[in-house]
Design a protein around this motif. Structure first.
Motif, PDB file in Angstrom:
ATOM      1  N   ALA A 153      49.636  34.232  37.335  1.00  0.00           N
ATOM      2  CA  ALA A 153      48.262  33.821  37.038  1.00  0.00           C
ATOM      3  C   ALA A 153      48.120  33.687  35.530  1.00  0.00           C
ATOM      4  O   ALA A 153      48.845  34.342  34.769  1.00  0.00           O
ATOM      5  CB  ALA A 153      47.273  34.857  37.571  1.00  0.00           C
ATOM      6  N   PRO A 154      47.205  32.850  35.053  1.00  0.00           N
ATOM      7  CA  PRO A 154      46.983  32.733  33.602  1.00  0.00           C
ATOM      8  C   PRO A 154      46.643  34.097  32.996  1.00  0.00           C
ATOM      9  O   PRO A 154      45.994  34.937  33.649  1.00  0.00           O
ATOM     10  CB  PRO A 154      45.787  31.781  33.507  1.00  0.00           C
ATOM     11  N   TYR A 155      47.086  34.318  31.779  1.00  0.00           N
ATOM     12  CA  TYR A 155      46.958  35.619  31.101  1.00  0.00           C
ATOM     13  C   TYR A 155      45.526  36.155  31.141  1.00  0.00           C
ATOM     14  O   TYR A 155      45.288  37.287  31.560  1.00  0.00           O
ATOM     15  CB  TYR A 155      47.442  35.465  29.653  1.00  0.00           C
ATOM     16  N   GLU A 156      44.561  35.332  30.709  1.00  0.00           N
ATOM     17  CA  GLU A 156      43.176  35.818  30.631  1.00  0.00           C
ATOM     18  C   GLU A 156      42.565  36.041  32.015  1.00  0.00           C
ATOM     19  O   GLU A 156      41.680  36.880  32.177  1.00  0.00           O
ATOM     20  CB  GLU A 156      42.311  34.876  29.788  1.00  0.00           C
ATOM     21  N   VAL A 157      43.036  35.290  33.002  1.00  0.00           N
ATOM     22  CA  VAL A 157      42.578  35.516  34.388  1.00  0.00           C
ATOM     23  C   VAL A 157      43.052  36.898  34.841  1.00  0.00           C
ATOM     24  O   VAL A 157      42.294  37.671  35.441  1.00  0.00           O
ATOM     25  CB  VAL A 157      43.108  34.415  35.342  1.00  0.00           C
ATOM     26  N   SER A 158      44.309  37.217  34.532  1.00  0.00           N
ATOM     27  CA  SER A 158      44.851  38.539  34.871  1.00  0.00           C
ATOM     28  C   SER A 158      44.071  39.646  34.164  1.00  0.00           C
ATOM     29  O   SER A 158      43.768  40.684  34.768  1.00  0.00           O
ATOM     30  CB  SER A 158      46.330  38.624  34.490  1.00  0.00           C
ATOM     31  N   VAL A 159      43.755  39.433  32.889  1.00  0.00           N
ATOM     32  CA  VAL A 159      42.980  40.422  32.117  1.00  0.00           C
ATOM     33  C   VAL A 159      41.643  40.689  32.805  1.00  0.00           C
ATOM     34  O   VAL A 159      41.250  41.843  33.013  1.00  0.00           O
ATOM     35  CB  VAL A 159      42.765  39.938  30.659  1.00  0.00           C
ATOM     36  N   ALA A 160      40.943  39.613  33.190  1.00  0.00           N
ATOM     37  CA  ALA A 160      39.636  39.753  33.839  1.00  0.00           C
ATOM     38  C   ALA A 160      39.758  40.503  35.169  1.00  0.00           C
ATOM     39  O   ALA A 160      38.923  41.350  35.503  1.00  0.00           O
ATOM     40  CB  ALA A 160      39.019  38.374  34.064  1.00  0.00           C
ATOM     41  N   ARG A 161      40.819  40.214  35.932  1.00  0.00           N
ATOM     42  CA  ARG A 161      41.022  40.894  37.221  1.00  0.00           C
ATOM     43  C   ARG A 161      41.293  42.386  37.027  1.00  0.00           C
ATOM     44  O   ARG A 161      40.792  43.216  37.781  1.00  0.00           O
ATOM     45  CB  ARG A 161      42.198  40.255  37.973  1.00  0.00           C
ATOM     46  N   ILE A 162      42.101  42.720  36.027  1.00  0.00           N
ATOM     47  CA  ILE A 162      42.411  44.129  35.755  1.00  0.00           C
ATOM     48  C   ILE A 162      41.135  44.870  35.358  1.00  0.00           C
ATOM     49  O   ILE A 162      40.880  45.982  35.824  1.00  0.00           O
ATOM     50  CB  ILE A 162      43.485  44.260  34.649  1.00  0.00           C
TER      51      ILE A 162
END
Length: 202
Positions: free
Chosen positions: A135-144
């Motif tokens: 997944a795109p980096y910032e998408v992963s950040v938001a999910r975490i």
């Protein structure tokens, strides 16, 4: 029977793919869950860990592992990390092997192992294929952040400490991009299963 490793960095949405695969009727074991189970009260791993990291890592009355204390001590040095791995890894692999044997006896042609850490471990060579969920980096950040209730800075720090995406891509046979809708993820999962099914039944 083909063994398929499912992996990905934190926040990639790997659990979404796993639930779709399980929903489609395929046997799948969660290696991260097993890693927690082998440290439950009564586990043969606990006395071995106490010998190295101190008897106080286990609550005297309840037998519960003080996970944070163990992590603080084990991950303080490369030697400590290696000792923790040497004790827990064989127990985790034994449990996975039991599940593989069960699935094989039941006549399954595909078996999935969901694990954040497969690439770079001895289990990687056991896998016929590795599937990376990305997944795109910032998408992963938001999910975490949403999942664990932590700040974006802490989420980025966690991601940056993990194996680089490029390293995982080089080791993977298939990459599922989890960058769209649930429906798109379902379609990508169906296509993956179709490909694996054809190979398993050839």
């Amino acid at each position: 029977m083909k063994i398929i490793g499912l992996t990905g960095r934190s926040g990639c949405g790997k659990s979404t793919l796993t639930s779709l695969i399980v929903g489609a009727g395929y046997p799948c074991v969660d290696a991260d869950k097993i890693a927690r189970e082998v440290l439950l009260p009564g586990s043969s791993c606990l006395p071995l860990l106490q010998n190295i990291f101190g008897s106080d890592i286990v609550e005297e009355k309840t037998g519960q592992l003080r996970r944070r204390l163990l992590a603080d001590r084990a991950f303080a040095t490369p030697q400590g990390t290696a000792q923790l791995t040497q004790i827990t890894q064989p127990a985790i692999y034994r449990r996975i092997d039991e599940e593989i044997e069960k699935a094989e006896k039941a006549g399954s042609r595909l078996f999935f192992v969901d694990g954040a850490v497969i690439i770079g471990t001895p289990f990687e060579s056991r896998c016929d294929h590795i599937v990376l969920v990305s997944a795109p980096y910032e998408v992963s950040v938001a999910r975490i952040c949403a999942r664990d209730g932590i700040s974006a800075e802490m989420a980025r720090r966690r991601l940056d400490a993990q194996v680089p995406e490029e390293t995982l891509r080089q080791a993977a046979d298939f990459c599922i991009e989890n960058n769209g809708t649930v429906q798109q993820m379902q379609e990508r999962c169906r296509a993956l299963l179709e490909t694996l099914r054809k190979e398993a039944y050839d």
